[in-house]
Design a protein around this motif. Structure first.
Motif, PDB file in Angstrom:
ATOM      1  N   SER A  37       0.835  -1.203   0.000  1.00 36.54           N
ATOM      2  CA  SER A  37       0.000   0.000   0.000  1.00 36.54           C
ATOM      3  C   SER A  37       0.864   1.245   0.000  1.00 36.54           C
ATOM      4  O   SER A  37       0.561   2.231  -0.682  1.00 36.54           O
ATOM      5  N   LEU A  38       1.967   1.189   0.767  1.00 37.76           N
ATOM      6  CA  LEU A  38       2.846   2.355   0.798  1.00 37.76           C
ATOM      7  C   LEU A  38       3.458   2.593  -0.582  1.00 37.76           C
ATOM      8  O   LEU A  38       3.551   3.731  -1.048  1.00 37.76           O
ATOM      9  N   LEU A  39       3.854   1.477  -1.258  1.00 38.86           N
ATOM     10  CA  LEU A  39       4.420   1.618  -2.613  1.00 38.86           C
ATOM     11  C   LEU A  39       3.380   2.217  -3.549  1.00 38.86           C
ATOM     12  O   LEU A  39       3.683   3.123  -4.337  1.00 38.86           O
ATOM     13  N   THR A  40       2.142   1.714  -3.454  1.00 38.14           N
ATOM     14  CA  THR A  40       1.086   2.243  -4.315  1.00 38.14           C
ATOM     15  C   THR A  40       0.866   3.717  -4.031  1.00 38.14           C
ATOM     16  O   THR A  40       0.684   4.518  -4.946  1.00 38.14           O
ATOM     17  N   LEU A  41       0.895   4.050  -2.729  1.00 42.44           N
ATOM     18  CA  LEU A  41       0.703   5.453  -2.346  1.00 42.44           C
ATOM     19  C   LEU A  41       1.777   6.316  -2.995  1.00 42.44           C
ATOM     20  O   LEU A  41       1.483   7.375  -3.579  1.00 42.44           O
ATOM     21  N   ALA A  42       3.028   5.832  -2.916  1.00 42.43           N
ATOM     22  CA  ALA A  42       4.123   6.592  -3.527  1.00 42.43           C
ATOM     23  C   ALA A  42       3.873   6.755  -5.022  1.00 42.43           C
ATOM     24  O   ALA A  42       4.059   7.839  -5.585  1.00 42.43           O
ATOM     25  N   HIS A  43       3.402   5.677  -5.635  1.00 44.46           N
ATOM     26  CA  HIS A  43       3.138   5.736  -7.074  1.00 44.46           C
ATOM     27  C   HIS A  43       2.047   6.757  -7.383  1.00 44.46           C
ATOM     28  O   HIS A  43       2.212   7.602  -8.277  1.00 44.46           O
ATOM     29  N   VAL A  44       0.934   6.686  -6.655  1.00 41.45           N
ATOM     30  CA  VAL A  44      -0.181   7.603  -6.935  1.00 41.45           C
ATOM     31  C   VAL A  44       0.237   9.040  -6.661  1.00 41.45           C
ATOM     32  O   VAL A  44      -0.121   9.960  -7.402  1.00 41.45           O
ATOM     33  N   LEU A  45       1.028   9.230  -5.597  1.00 43.22           N
ATOM     34  CA  LEU A  45       1.485  10.588  -5.290  1.00 43.22           C
ATOM     35  C   LEU A  45       2.361  11.121  -6.419  1.00 43.22           C
ATOM     36  O   LEU A  45       2.287  12.294  -6.771  1.00 43.22           O
ATOM     37  N   SER A  46       3.203  10.239  -6.990  1.00 43.87           N
ATOM     38  CA  SER A  46       4.109  10.726  -8.029  1.00 43.87           C
ATOM     39  C   SER A  46       3.361  11.018  -9.324  1.00 43.87           C
ATOM     40  O   SER A  46       3.663  11.996  -9.995  1.00 43.87           O
ATOM     41  N   THR A  47       2.368  10.158  -9.690  1.00 39.46           N
ATOM     42  CA  THR A  47       1.640  10.451 -10.925  1.00 39.46           C
ATOM     43  C   THR A  47       0.624  11.567 -10.691  1.00 39.46           C
ATOM     44  O   THR A  47       0.300  12.309 -11.611  1.00 39.46           O
ATOM     45  N   GLY A  48       0.101  11.667  -9.448  1.00 42.17           N
ATOM     46  CA  GLY A  48      -0.819  12.754  -9.150  1.00 42.17           C
ATOM     47  C   GLY A  48      -2.222  12.513  -9.654  1.00 42.17           C
ATOM     48  O   GLY A  48      -3.040  13.410  -9.646  1.00 42.17           O
ATOM     49  N   GLU A  49      -2.542  11.312 -10.155  1.00 44.67           N
ATOM     50  CA  GLU A  49      -3.940  11.084 -10.520  1.00 44.67           C
ATOM     51  C   GLU A  49      -4.405   9.677 -10.139  1.00 44.67           C
ATOM     52  O   GLU A  49      -3.604   8.742 -10.046  1.00 44.67           O
ATOM     53  N   ALA A  50      -5.711   9.574  -9.893  1.00 48.67           N
ATOM     54  CA  ALA A  50      -6.275   8.294  -9.493  1.00 48.67           C
ATOM     55  C   ALA A  50      -6.479   7.424 -10.738  1.00 48.67           C
ATOM     56  O   ALA A  50      -6.535   7.930 -11.859  1.00 48.67           O
ATOM     57  N   TYR A  51      -6.555   6.118 -10.547  1.00 43.93           N
ATOM     58  CA  TYR A  51      -6.843   5.248 -11.681  1.00 43.93           C
ATOM     59  C   TYR A  51      -7.881   4.210 -11.292  1.00 43.93           C
ATOM     60  O   TYR A  51      -8.057   3.908 -10.113  1.00 43.93           O
ATOM     61  N   VAL A  52      -8.596   3.703 -12.318  1.00 42.92           N
ATOM     62  CA  VAL A  52      -9.611   2.677 -12.078  1.00 42.92           C
ATOM     63  C   VAL A  52      -9.047   1.356 -12.557  1.00 42.92           C
ATOM     64  O   VAL A  52      -8.431   1.273 -13.611  1.00 42.92           O
TER      65      VAL A  52
END
Lengths: 497, 493
Positions: free
Chosen positions: A45-60
């Protein structure tokens, strides 16, 4: 698609299958396996969080690439991954903190089942956080209900726990029933179950004015259903019994996480299904606001009267849930952000208090009555320290986590500029004082030398010490360096739109 | 600057924790250590006079910074608290010998000193609030020291009043951040000039102005709890009689002044005296103050328990200081700060004497000290000097401050407060004479009713009392010494 994007779905599967695997393992095997799974989920989850924070957008994420209505969707944004990481992390720490109690409080042959329930609970919490489909949400609400009721009941030969479970089950099922009726009506008038699709049709319906009455009924049903399940005043009556009589880890998990899962789902529905503009116009938030204010006052007063430490903490949870509903009820984006912050703060504080309470029970012959607990903070110094930190945080003293969320609640209340401002400020001031009124006497009892002979003390398990230290560290981190988390929460809420 | 901050805030706190190590189980060793720490703290305070300016230590969030600054106002109160803690510390070595749990007492004594220094150094509202709250929490164990049911109840009361007061102050903080802007302390205030004249404001700005005024009132009432201002004064008479005499001395002599400093910071460094002058806030505040002065003196006059009488006296006297603050001009402010210094010294002497009477005269009641003055001449001499000072007989220190306060009031107000203020202060001075002179008169002139084994206190207890009495006389004869310290008021009022 980055590899890490698959992880949220994988984490749900991993925990669900973990439940099945734990049911065939022996107690200690199940313990090791569930710890492993929770660690994996936390890191992922932390890795995913880092990923989402870096891209700056949510995905489905579509499971198996099947589009709705056949397939199922989850949505991954900053707030969702943050909550997933928080829930798995706190779950892990709560388990560690009460591990020895789990094995004492359950039947020898059934201790593995405790971990099965924990795994199922984690799976349902993760699913509630991530889901993009309202009906999937309902299914996991039910799983969550069953698992959490069983977590209370599994306590070995405790009549009180059994009674509390039955109460809890009744109230919970009532809540999910209301929630289900809400979904049915909504499906009836929109024909969709995916959140985005519903939101589109609701916006159209609202503009044209058709089905205005059923829509308000749906909002009320969702709010009430989830408010009952998250023990908002006046539906809180089941909570003190359930949290006060369960084993230590269960109390931590129930108060820190399970209540928050439903609240998070409610916020998500407000934003992603109905749309915040409509919610504000329907004045549904006003009701939640009033419930929140009453919960803050009544919960604290009940806590003052309590003679049993765990039940006192449970009533304190009622009051703290009130803070969260107050934030939601303000009906502004800042209010919701403050509510999310308070979810985080309460999730890292209350389990620490319950774990510390477990430590006090160890050194006081298993009793949780104040009369027996005198001097427990001196006999178990680490638990005593953790209790002080937790109490300070709940009162809202600077440098502790609770202060930060209170600051944001208050500033968002002031910015609202209506009658609510005055009421919210008064409620915050009074409840702060009331919090001090029961945490400080509790501390005084825990730290006065007892007149009786001390009970024999057996050494504190290492896992519990580690968990307490982690909780204390988290609290200070949140209290002193919270800006990144605050920013992420605000960004995450913006992403909901 | 960081070095001075560490020396003034963290050094006393860490030394306090060191009091618990086994090596300091021995009273002699621990007392020497505490004396050294208090002395060093005083040296740090003197050294910090060379510092000027501000720095930020840490950001809790982007808008909440911990900011510390060295300026005239902070230094004045630093000096006051440093001196008083040193004096009371020396006194306590002998006094505490008949109390239990001595290491714990010194732990919290030094922790409180660190937090108090933090209050003095605070450079913005947030930091002030943090250290204020910290100080309340850390000084509570001083009140409950004897751990009787009575003292535990008193400690709870103390803490609840403090927490509630501070949370009102916090409410003021929130209102200021939303409507006022930056909360860093700047001499003369930071509220925009545009808001100063209500008649020329648009409705939006008028609303903003009203919100700011509410915030100011909340902060004044909230922090006023520590300074014993009505309506949150009731903790003082409960907490002081049950605490050890040395704890009462610092509580009433120094910690009430932290409330004064907090109000000074908010009023003069945030809102600015020009913003509040002639507003309902000023008048409501003065009304509360005058009520407190009168009620405090009257209750003290009727009270028979010695320390409780002194506590009521503090309620009324600290409000003299606040009366000066509420004048919102340099003249009254001079009076206020002079009276803050005078009251600190005098009340410390009185509480220390009360401690000697309790310890060596074995009574807590003011009506059982007949004839004791002949057995404890030095103690009663100190009481006499201090009483004369507090009543305001020239040439003692209390006279100078009261003169500034009364003339300041006459100059400040353009309505009935200009004569009501001085009249109330005079009536209260009369009552002060009534409740303090009886001690001297009964002690020296009346005959003993029963045989008592009262005897004079030891040298360690008398020394700080005599030093402070000497200071009261010196400062009364040469008030310029203190006036030099408070020259900063010309920049803020």
């Amino acid at each position: 698609m980055a590899l890490v994007q698959n992880f949220p779905f994988l984490s749900i599967i991993l925990t669900l299958s973990g439940g099945v695997i734990c049911s065939v393992l022996k107690g200690h095997g199940a313990r090791k396996y569930s710890t492993f799974v929770l660690c994996t989920v936390l890191i992922g989850s932390l890795l995913t969080l880092a990923h989402v924070l870096s891209t700056g957008e949510a995905y489905v994420y579509m499971m198996g690439h099947f589009p709705a209505p056949w397939g199922n969707e989850i949505r991954v944004g900053i707030l969702e991954t943050m909550m997933a990481a928080l829930f798995s992390g706190i779950m892990l720490l709560s388990l560690m903190g009460g591990m020895h109690h789990i094995f004492e409080d359950t039947e020898d042959t059934k201790s593995n089942l405790y971990f099965t329930l924990v795994m199922l609970l984690s799976a349902s919490l993760l699913a509630l956080v991530y889901t993009n489909d309202l009906f999937t949400g309902y299914v996991f609400v039910e799983i969550n209900t069953i698992a959490s009721c069983a977590l209370v009941m599994i306590r070995y030969r405790s009549g009180k726990a059994l009674v509390a479970t039955v109460r809890y089950l009744f109230m919970s099922l009532l809540g999910s029933g209301l929630f289900l009726i809400g979904i049915t009506i909504l499906y009836d008038i929109t024909g969709h179950l995916l959140m985005e699709n519903i939101a589109e049709s609701v916006a159209v319906l609202f503009k044209t004015g058709t089905y205005a009455f059923p829509l308000s009924v749906v909002i009320v049903l969702f709010s009430m259903g989830l408010a009952i399940k998250s023990a908002c005043f006046p539906f809180h009556t089941w909570l003190p019994g359930a949290h006060g009589n369960a084993t230590v880890s269960s109390s931590s998990i129930l108060s820190g996480l399970v209540l928050k899962g439903y609240i998070f789902l409610l916020i998500k529905i407000f934003y992603r299904v109905i749309g915040m503009e409509i919610i504000f116009q329907q004045r549904a938030t006003n009701v939640l606001f009033i419930f929140g204010v009453l919960a803050m006052i009544v919960g604290s007063i009940k806590a003052i009267q309590e003679k049993d430490l765990k039940r006192m903490l449970a009533y304190s949870s009622v009051a703290q849930i009130g803070y969260i509903f107050l934030g939601i009820g303000l009906g502004t984006e800042a209010g919701i952000a403050a509510a999310c912050l308070h979810i985080i703060v309460h999730a890292i504080t209350k389990p620490m208090l319950f774990t510390a309470c477990g430590g006090f029970m160890d050194v006081s012959g298993g009793s949780k009555k104040f009369s027996e607990l005198q001097g427990a903070g001196l006999r178990d110094k680490l638990s005593g320290f953790a209790f002080i930190v937790g109490a300070m945080s709940m009162i809202g003293i600077p440098f502790f986590a609770g202060f930060i969320s209170k600051v944001y609640l208050t500033t968002s209340a002031i910015e609202t500029l209506s009658l609510k401002t005055v009421i919210a400020l008064a409620a915050l001031a009074i409840s702060t004082l009331l919090n001090a009124c029961y945490y400080i006497p509790a501390m005084l009892v825990l730290f006065t030398h007892p007149k009786k002979e001390p009970v024999s003390v057996h050494p504190r398990p290492k896992a519990m010490s580690l968990s307490l230290w982690m909780f204390i560290g988290l609290n200070f981190l949140m209290g002193c360096f919270s800006q990144p988390i605050v920013n992420a929460v605000i960004q995450g809420i913006a992403m909901f739109r | 600057m960081l070095g001075y901050f560490l020396g003034l805030v963290l050094f006393p706190m860490l030394s306090g924790v060191l009091c618990l190590v086994p090596a300091f189980k021995d009273d002699r060793k621990r007392n020497l250590f505490v004396a050294a720490v208090l002395g060093l703290n005083f040296v740090f305070v003197l050294l910090s006079f060379m510092q000027e300016g501000a720095f930020e230590l840490l950001h809790l969030t982007d808008h909440l910074a911990l900011r510390f600054m060295f300026d005239g106002a902070g230094r004045f109160f630093l000096l006051l608290s440093g001196l008083m803690f040193l004096m009371v510390g020396i006194y306590s070595f002998e006094y505490m010998s008949h109390e239990h749990n001595r290491p714990r007492f010194y732990l919290f004594y030094l922790l409180t000193l660190g937090a108090l220094n933090g209050v003095c150094l605070s450079g913005n509202y947030m930091t002030l609030y943090c250290f204020f709250e910290l100080m309340s929490l850390l000084s509570m164990p001083l009140v409950l020291h004897s751990q009787t049911n009575e003292s535990i109840a008193a400690a709870k009361k103390y803490l609840l009043y403090s927490v509630f007061g501070a949370s009102l102050g916090l409410g003021g903080f929130f209102l200021f951040t939303v409507y006022g802007g930056s909360t860093a302390f700047v001499a003369g205030g930071v509220v925009a000039d545009a808001l100063h004249h209500p008649l020329q404001l648009s409705s939006d700005l008028l609303f903003q102005r009203n919100m700011l005024l509410i915030g100011a009132f909340l902060a004044i009432v909230g922090f006023g709890a520590k300074a014993g201002m009505m309506p949150l004064h009731a903790w003082l008479p409960t907490a002081h009689p049950v605490a050890p005499a040395c704890a009462s001395a610092v509580l009433s002599g120094v910690i009430t002044k932290a409330g004064v400093l907090a109000i000074l910071r908010v009023v003069y460094f945030l809102y600015g005296s020009n913003f509040l002058v002639d507003t309902w806030v000023q008048y409501a505040w003065v009304t509360l103050i005058l009520l407190t002065v009168l009620v405090g003196s009257t209750l003290a006059y009727k009270e028979k328990i010695l320390k409780k009488r002194l506590a009521y006296s503090s309620v009324s006297q600290v409000s003299y200081v606040l009366f000066g603050l509420a004048g919102l001009n340099a003249w009254s402010l001079t009076g206020a700060l002079l009276h803050a210094a005078a009251h600190s010294m005098i009340k410390d002497v009185l509480f220390m004497s009360a401690g000697s009477i309790i310890m060596h005269g074995h009574t807590e009641r003011a009506d059982r000290i007949d004839g004791m003055g002949r057995k404890m001449p030095m103690t009663f001499a100190c009481i006499t000097v201090a009483s004369l000072g507090l009543i305001g007989i020239p040439p003692l220190f209390g006279y100078i401050s009261k003169w500034y306060l009364c003339t300041g009031a006459l100059m400040t107000y353009r309505n009935f407060f200009s004569w009501l203020g001085p009249v109330v202060l005079l009536i209260s001075a009369l009552l002060t004479a009534g409740y303090l002179f009886t001690l001297t008169i009964n002690g020296y002139l009346k005959n003993e009713t029963a045989e008592s084994d009262a005897h004079e206190a030891g040298a360690l207890m008398l020394l700080p009392m005599v030093i402070l009495c000497a200071l009261i006389v010196i400062c009364g004869l040469a008030p310029k010494l203190v006036m030099q310290l408070i020259e900063f008021i010309n920049t803020i009022a």
